[in-house]
Scaffold this motif. Structure first.
Motif, PDB file in Angstrom:
ATOM      1  N   ALA A  60      -8.043   3.467  11.761  1.00  0.00           N
ATOM      2  CA  ALA A  60      -7.940   4.415  10.641  1.00  0.00           C
ATOM      3  C   ALA A  60      -6.671   4.152   9.835  1.00  0.00           C
ATOM      4  N   PHE A  61      -5.541   3.982  10.508  1.00  0.00           N
ATOM      5  CA  PHE A  61      -4.291   3.719   9.793  1.00  0.00           C
ATOM      6  C   PHE A  61      -4.324   2.358   9.105  1.00  0.00           C
ATOM      7  N   THR A  62      -4.971   1.388   9.723  1.00  0.00           N
ATOM      8  CA  THR A  62      -5.099   0.071   9.084  1.00  0.00           C
ATOM      9  C   THR A  62      -5.916   0.188   7.799  1.00  0.00           C
ATOM     10  N   ARG A  63      -7.024   0.905   7.850  1.00  0.00           N
ATOM     11  CA  ARG A  63      -7.854   1.096   6.659  1.00  0.00           C
ATOM     12  C   ARG A  63      -7.063   1.819   5.561  1.00  0.00           C
ATOM     13  N   PHE A  64      -6.347   2.858   5.960  1.00  0.00           N
ATOM     14  CA  PHE A  64      -5.547   3.617   5.005  1.00  0.00           C
ATOM     15  C   PHE A  64      -4.505   2.712   4.340  1.00  0.00           C
ATOM     16  N   ALA A  65      -3.756   1.955   5.129  1.00  0.00           N
ATOM     17  CA  ALA A  65      -2.707   1.082   4.588  1.00  0.00           C
ATOM     18  C   ALA A  65      -3.296   0.016   3.669  1.00  0.00           C
ATOM     19  N   GLU A  66      -4.452  -0.513   4.029  1.00  0.00           N
ATOM     20  CA  GLU A  66      -5.124  -1.503   3.182  1.00  0.00           C
ATOM     21  C   GLU A  66      -5.471  -0.902   1.812  1.00  0.00           C
ATOM     22  N   ARG A  67      -5.969   0.319   1.819  1.00  0.00           N
ATOM     23  CA  ARG A  67      -6.353   0.965   0.562  1.00  0.00           C
ATOM     24  C   ARG A  67      -5.128   1.217  -0.324  1.00  0.00           C
ATOM     25  N   ILE A  68      -4.046   1.692   0.263  1.00  0.00           N
ATOM     26  CA  ILE A  68      -2.845   1.963  -0.517  1.00  0.00           C
ATOM     27  C   ILE A  68      -2.249   0.659  -1.043  1.00  0.00           C
ATOM     28  N   ALA A  69      -2.197  -0.362  -0.202  1.00  0.00           N
ATOM     29  CA  ALA A  69      -1.661  -1.659  -0.640  1.00  0.00           C
ATOM     30  C   ALA A  69      -2.506  -2.249  -1.763  1.00  0.00           C
ATOM     31  N   ALA A  70      -3.803  -2.096  -1.678  1.00  0.00           N
ATOM     32  CA  ALA A  70      -4.687  -2.619  -2.730  1.00  0.00           C
ATOM     33  C   ALA A  70      -4.445  -1.907  -4.060  1.00  0.00           C
ATOM     34  N   SER A  71      -4.211  -0.606  -4.025  1.00  0.00           N
ATOM     35  CA  SER A  71      -3.945   0.110  -5.281  1.00  0.00           C
ATOM     36  C   SER A  71      -2.599  -0.312  -5.871  1.00  0.00           C
ATOM     37  N   PHE A  72      -1.634  -0.594  -5.005  1.00  0.00           N
ATOM     38  CA  PHE A  72      -0.329  -1.093  -5.436  1.00  0.00           C
ATOM     39  C   PHE A  72      -0.507  -2.452  -6.125  1.00  0.00           C
ATOM     40  N   GLU A  73      -1.307  -3.310  -5.518  1.00  0.00           N
ATOM     41  CA  GLU A  73      -1.559  -4.638  -6.083  1.00  0.00           C
ATOM     42  C   GLU A  73      -2.211  -4.543  -7.458  1.00  0.00           C
ATOM     43  N   VAL A  74      -3.173  -3.669  -7.600  1.00  0.00           N
ATOM     44  CA  VAL A  74      -3.858  -3.519  -8.887  1.00  0.00           C
ATOM     45  C   VAL A  74      -2.852  -3.129  -9.968  1.00  0.00           C
ATOM     46  N   ARG A  75      -2.000  -2.161  -9.655  1.00  0.00           N
ATOM     47  CA  ARG A  75      -1.007  -1.697 -10.641  1.00  0.00           C
ATOM     48  C   ARG A  75      -0.054  -2.803 -11.060  1.00  0.00           C
ATOM     49  N   LEU A  76       0.500  -3.509 -10.085  1.00  0.00           N
ATOM     50  CA  LEU A  76       1.519  -4.511 -10.416  1.00  0.00           C
ATOM     51  C   LEU A  76       0.921  -5.784 -11.005  1.00  0.00           C
ATOM     52  N   ARG A  77      -0.295  -6.115 -10.649  1.00  0.00           N
ATOM     53  CA  ARG A  77      -0.921  -7.305 -11.250  1.00  0.00           C
ATOM     54  C   ARG A  77      -1.291  -7.070 -12.701  1.00  0.00           C
ATOM     55  N   ALA A  78      -1.455  -5.820 -13.073  1.00  0.00           N
ATOM     56  CA  ALA A  78      -1.779  -5.503 -14.466  1.00  0.00           C
ATOM     57  C   ALA A  78      -0.552  -5.611 -15.368  1.00  0.00           C
ATOM     58  N   ALA A  79       0.630  -5.636 -14.781  1.00  0.00           N
ATOM     59  CA  ALA A  79       1.863  -5.724 -15.576  1.00  0.00           C
ATOM     60  C   ALA A  79       2.065  -7.158 -16.053  1.00  0.00           C
ATOM     61  N   ASP A  80       2.263  -7.311 -17.368  1.00  0.00           N
ATOM     62  CA  ASP A  80       2.446  -8.639 -17.948  1.00  0.00           C
ATOM     63  C   ASP A  80       3.899  -9.085 -18.004  1.00  0.00           C
ATOM     64  N   ASP A  81       4.827  -8.147 -17.887  1.00  0.00           N
ATOM     65  CA  ASP A  81       6.242  -8.493 -17.951  1.00  0.00           C
ATOM     66  C   ASP A  81       7.057  -7.490 -17.125  1.00  0.00           C
ATOM     67  N   VAL A  82       8.365  -7.688 -17.079  1.00  0.00           N
ATOM     68  CA  VAL A  82       9.240  -6.848 -16.259  1.00  0.00           C
ATOM     69  C   VAL A  82       9.190  -5.391 -16.715  1.00  0.00           C
ATOM     70  N   ASP A  83       9.200  -5.158 -18.017  1.00  0.00           N
ATOM     71  CA  ASP A  83       9.159  -3.772 -18.498  1.00  0.00           C
ATOM     72  C   ASP A  83       7.886  -3.056 -18.045  1.00  0.00           C
ATOM     73  N   GLN A  84       6.766  -3.734 -18.140  1.00  0.00           N
ATOM     74  CA  GLN A  84       5.516  -3.132 -17.669  1.00  0.00           C
ATOM     75  C   GLN A  84       5.537  -2.932 -16.156  1.00  0.00           C
ATOM     76  N   ALA A  85       6.175  -3.847 -15.438  1.00  0.00           N
ATOM     77  CA  ALA A  85       6.297  -3.703 -13.982  1.00  0.00           C
ATOM     78  C   ALA A  85       7.148  -2.480 -13.639  1.00  0.00           C
ATOM     79  N   LEU A  86       8.224  -2.266 -14.384  1.00  0.00           N
ATOM     80  CA  LEU A  86       9.072  -1.092 -14.158  1.00  0.00           C
ATOM     81  C   LEU A  86       8.288   0.197 -14.428  1.00  0.00           C
TER      82      LEU A  86
END
Length: 185
Positions: A60-86
């Motif tokens: 259960a905790f592994t599934r939860f951590a995977e889901r949160i990490a995946a949402s983090f990845e989506v957000r940061l991969r959408a950033a095109d530059d440092v300002d968008q990453a911030l």
């Protein structure tokens, strides 16, 4: 003789119900009986699908951590530059600490508590942090990445638990300061 009901998603449902119950009553408040009742499955399903509560909690905790990490990845991969990453980091802090996401906060706190004492759960948090840092390193050097990663956790925790949580402007200011700081020599 009663016909056996096909339920191919039962194992996944048990894991998801476990995550929900961890959020509601904590690890100390869950039991096989409680999980089975919430999932509307026979109690025997618990031992059929899992060797014990520890295996179920770990999955259960592994599934939860995977889901949160995946949402983090989506957000940061959408950033095109440092300002968008911030901006994405500030958004993540506020999403993680939003009262609407209190379920995820509670599950995170329960995982952190287990990880502090048990290396098997620490491996889950270590993997989660590694994935977060990989995404941050798309935009920041490794030392700044570690600082921002820790800042995200700390700011989200403070916002979630403070009676008067700070606003997004303060979050963005803090993240910008860390990103702009020069490493000590």
């Amino acid at each position: 003789m009663r016909a056996r009901r096909a339920d191919p998603d039962r194992r996944d449902r048990l894991i998801d119900v476990t995550i929900d119950l961890i959020a509601e009553v904590g690890v100390a408040g869950i039991s096989h009986r409680r999980i089975a009742a919430r999932a509307d499955v026979p109690l025997g399903s618990m031992t059929y699908h899992f060797e014990g509560m520890d295996q179920l909690l770990h999955e259960a905790f592994t599934r939860f951590a995977e889901r949160i990490a995946a949402s983090f990845e989506v957000r940061l991969r959408a950033a095109d530059d440092v300002d968008q990453a911030l901006e994405a980091v500030a958004d993540l802090v506020h999403e993680l600490s939003d009262p609407a996401s209190s379920r995820d906060q509670m599950v995170s706190y329960e995982l952190y508590t287990l990880a502090a004492r048990d290396p098997r759960y620490r491996r889950i948090t270590t993997s989660w942090m590694r994935r977060s840092r990989q995404e941050l390193e798309r935009h920041f050097d490794p030392r700044v990445t570690r600082q921002i990663d820790a800042l995200i956790e700390g700011l989200a925790l403070h916002r979630a638990l403070d009676d008067e949580p700070f606003d997004r402007d303060l979050t963005l200011e803090a993240v910008r300061k860390v990103a702009a700081a020069r490493p000590a020599r």
